[in-house]
Motif scaffolding. Sequence first.
Motif, PDB file in Angstrom:
ATOM      1  N   GLY A 161       0.854  -1.175   0.000  1.00 14.08           N
ATOM      2  CA  GLY A 161       0.000   0.000   0.000  1.00 14.08           C
ATOM      3  C   GLY A 161       0.890   1.224   0.000  1.00 14.08           C
ATOM      4  N   GLU A 162       0.412   2.356  -0.204  1.00 10.81           N
ATOM      5  CA  GLU A 162      -0.900   2.946  -0.078  1.00 10.81           C
ATOM      6  C   GLU A 162      -1.519   3.149  -1.474  1.00 10.81           C
ATOM      7  OE1 GLU A 162      -2.147   4.217   3.004  1.00 10.81           O
ATOM      8  OE2 GLU A 162      -0.459   3.297   3.996  1.00 10.81           O
ATOM      9  N   PHE A 163      -2.770   2.737  -1.623  1.00  9.54           N
ATOM     10  CA  PHE A 163      -3.482   2.859  -2.886  1.00  9.54           C
ATOM     11  C   PHE A 163      -4.704   3.744  -2.714  1.00  9.54           C
ATOM     12  CE2 PHE A 163      -0.956  -0.946  -3.300  1.00  9.54           C
ATOM     13  CZ  PHE A 163      -0.454  -0.823  -4.586  1.00  9.54           C
ATOM     14  N   PRO A 164      -5.156   4.386  -3.797  1.00  4.61           N
ATOM     15  CA  PRO A 164      -6.273   5.322  -3.673  1.00  4.61           C
ATOM     16  C   PRO A 164      -7.641   4.655  -3.571  1.00  4.61           C
ATOM     17  CG  PRO A 164      -5.480   5.292  -5.931  1.00  4.61           C
ATOM     18  CD  PRO A 164      -4.552   4.430  -5.133  1.00  4.61           C
ATOM     19  N   THR A 165      -7.741   3.369  -3.964  1.00  5.07           N
ATOM     20  CA  THR A 165      -9.020   2.670  -3.885  1.00  5.07           C
ATOM     21  C   THR A 165      -8.807   1.264  -3.339  1.00  5.07           C
ATOM     22  OG1 THR A 165      -8.878   1.686  -6.096  1.00  5.07           O
ATOM     23  CG2 THR A 165      -9.885   3.895  -5.939  1.00  5.07           C
ATOM     24  N   LYS A 166      -9.883   0.697  -2.794  1.00 11.26           N
ATOM     25  CA  LYS A 166      -9.856  -0.672  -2.290  1.00 11.26           C
ATOM     26  C   LYS A 166      -9.563  -1.647  -3.431  1.00 11.26           C
ATOM     27  CE  LYS A 166     -13.751  -2.559  -1.234  1.00 11.26           C
ATOM     28  NZ  LYS A 166     -15.030  -2.868  -0.589  1.00 11.26           N
ATOM     29  N   GLU A 167     -10.136  -1.373  -4.598  1.00 11.76           N
ATOM     30  CA  GLU A 167      -9.943  -2.256  -5.748  1.00 11.76           C
ATOM     31  C   GLU A 167      -8.488  -2.276  -6.198  1.00 11.76           C
ATOM     32  OE1 GLU A 167     -14.005  -1.256  -5.110  1.00 11.76           O
ATOM     33  OE2 GLU A 167     -12.342   0.112  -5.507  1.00 11.76           O
ATOM     34  N   ALA A 168      -7.841  -1.105  -6.190  1.00 18.22           N
ATOM     35  CA  ALA A 168      -6.424  -1.036  -6.573  1.00 18.22           C
ATOM     36  C   ALA A 168      -5.558  -1.801  -5.579  1.00 18.22           C
ATOM     37  CB  ALA A 168      -5.968   0.418  -6.668  1.00 18.22           C
ATOM     38  N   ALA A 169      -5.860  -1.685  -4.285  1.00 21.73           N
ATOM     39  CA  ALA A 169      -5.100  -2.411  -3.271  1.00 21.73           C
ATOM     40  C   ALA A 169      -5.295  -3.914  -3.422  1.00 21.73           C
ATOM     41  CB  ALA A 169      -5.517  -1.960  -1.874  1.00 21.73           C
ATOM     42  N   LEU A 170      -6.525  -4.338  -3.701  1.00 19.56           N
ATOM     43  CA  LEU A 170      -6.806  -5.766  -3.881  1.00 19.56           C
ATOM     44  C   LEU A 170      -6.075  -6.312  -5.103  1.00 19.56           C
ATOM     45  CD1 LEU A 170      -8.321  -8.279  -2.932  1.00 19.56           C
ATOM     46  CD2 LEU A 170     -10.275  -7.509  -4.296  1.00 19.56           C
ATOM     47  N   ALA A 171      -6.093  -5.566  -6.211  1.00 18.02           N
ATOM     48  CA  ALA A 171      -5.397  -6.002  -7.427  1.00 18.02           C
ATOM     49  C   ALA A 171      -3.892  -6.097  -7.182  1.00 18.02           C
ATOM     50  CB  ALA A 171      -5.694  -5.044  -8.577  1.00 18.02           C
ATOM     51  N   ALA A 172      -3.324  -5.098  -6.509  1.00 18.17           N
ATOM     52  CA  ALA A 172      -1.890  -5.101  -6.226  1.00 18.17           C
ATOM     53  C   ALA A 172      -1.532  -6.225  -5.268  1.00 18.17           C
ATOM     54  CB  ALA A 172      -1.464  -3.754  -5.647  1.00 18.17           C
ATOM     55  N   GLY A 173      -2.351  -6.419  -4.226  1.00 21.58           N
ATOM     56  CA  GLY A 173      -2.099  -7.497  -3.274  1.00 21.58           C
ATOM     57  C   GLY A 173      -2.179  -8.859  -3.927  1.00 21.58           C
ATOM     58  N   THR A 174      -3.117  -9.033  -4.850  1.00 21.32           N
ATOM     59  CA  THR A 174      -3.257 -10.299  -5.578  1.00 21.32           C
ATOM     60  C   THR A 174      -2.007 -10.577  -6.405  1.00 21.32           C
ATOM     61  OG1 THR A 174      -5.650 -10.029  -5.673  1.00 21.32           O
ATOM     62  CG2 THR A 174      -4.662 -11.539  -7.280  1.00 21.32           C
ATOM     63  N   LYS A 175      -1.535  -9.562  -7.104  1.00 21.17           N
ATOM     64  CA  LYS A 175      -0.339  -9.707  -7.943  1.00 21.17           C
ATOM     65  C   LYS A 175       0.897 -10.011  -7.094  1.00 21.17           C
ATOM     66  CE  LYS A 175       2.298  -7.133 -11.418  1.00 21.17           C
ATOM     67  NZ  LYS A 175       2.384  -5.858 -12.148  1.00 21.17           N
ATOM     68  N   ALA A 176       1.080  -9.262  -6.006  1.00 23.67           N
ATOM     69  CA  ALA A 176       2.245  -9.458  -5.140  1.00 23.67           C
ATOM     70  C   ALA A 176       2.206 -10.821  -4.475  1.00 23.67           C
ATOM     71  CB  ALA A 176       2.316  -8.351  -4.087  1.00 23.67           C
ATOM     72  N   ALA A 177       1.020 -11.242  -3.998  1.00 17.27           N
ATOM     73  CA  ALA A 177       0.898 -12.538  -3.335  1.00 17.27           C
ATOM     74  C   ALA A 177       1.182 -13.687  -4.307  1.00 17.27           C
ATOM     75  CB  ALA A 177      -0.490 -12.693  -2.722  1.00 17.27           C
ATOM     76  N   ALA A 178       0.690 -13.578  -5.543  1.00 15.42           N
ATOM     77  CA  ALA A 178       0.946 -14.622  -6.538  1.00 15.42           C
ATOM     78  C   ALA A 178       2.433 -14.719  -6.845  1.00 15.42           C
ATOM     79  CB  ALA A 178       0.150 -14.338  -7.812  1.00 15.42           C
ATOM     80  N   HIS A 179       3.090 -13.566  -6.981  1.00 15.58           N
ATOM     81  CA  HIS A 179       4.527 -13.548  -7.263  1.00 15.58           C
ATOM     82  C   HIS A 179       5.308 -14.162  -6.096  1.00 15.58           C
ATOM     83  CE1 HIS A 179       8.250 -12.031  -9.076  1.00 15.58           C
ATOM     84  NE2 HIS A 179       8.599 -11.648  -7.853  1.00 15.58           N
ATOM     85  N   THR A 180       4.939 -13.788  -4.873  1.00 16.86           N
ATOM     86  CA  THR A 180       5.625 -14.307  -3.685  1.00 16.86           C
ATOM     87  C   THR A 180       5.392 -15.803  -3.537  1.00 16.86           C
ATOM     88  OG1 THR A 180       5.413 -12.169  -2.589  1.00 16.86           O
ATOM     89  CG2 THR A 180       5.848 -14.063  -1.168  1.00 16.86           C
TER      90      THR A 180
END
Length: 193
Positions: free
Chosen positions: A164-183
């Motif tokens: 984080g920090e993201f301007p919307t919940k959707e952006a944070a969810l998309a970024a978290g999904t991408k980071a978690a998949a990569h990790t």
Amino acid sequence: MLLPSGSGRPGTTGDFGSGMGPIKGEMGDDCPAEAKDIVAELYRVSAPRAVQYVPPHKAGVDPGDGPTEQLVSMPREQAARYMALRRDMTASCPQTTVTAVGHEPIAPQTVRFRLVKAELGDEAFIQESTTWDGDGDVAKARPTDGVRAYMAVVRLGGVVVIYGEFPTKEAALAAGTKAAAHTRTALLRTAAG
């Protein structure tokens, strides 16, 4: 295990948490008495971490002002306890007024937190934080005002991804999904040897 930054700034390693409670005026210092044990335990969490700076959302903004991706490594039980503490603290102390960063006084800012469960990793949530200038009374009087920011917090075994920090919940969810998949891919590759 960090995503490529694209920001031109290298990632860093270091410690997550100081292992000490909040100094007077820091976030969580003004929590109600029933939350003091939760705050103290959460502040005692200390673990190694890696941090990656990510390009900001707006053109012309310094890369250091963009969101950060953090990977925190701890034993699985400690990681699960950390997630529980974050949930418990938000439930018992959803709002705090900050008047200091370390020993440096700052103009009062009030922050209100809300967690939204997410279906990522072993467990996850999106943290919404709303920040106002002024003390808690101002925030209570104007609950729809303030600046909102969103952060994804995902546990994968003993690794906690904080993005984080993201301007919307959707952006944070998309970024978290991408980071978690990569990790997760990197963890599985490492486990396979």
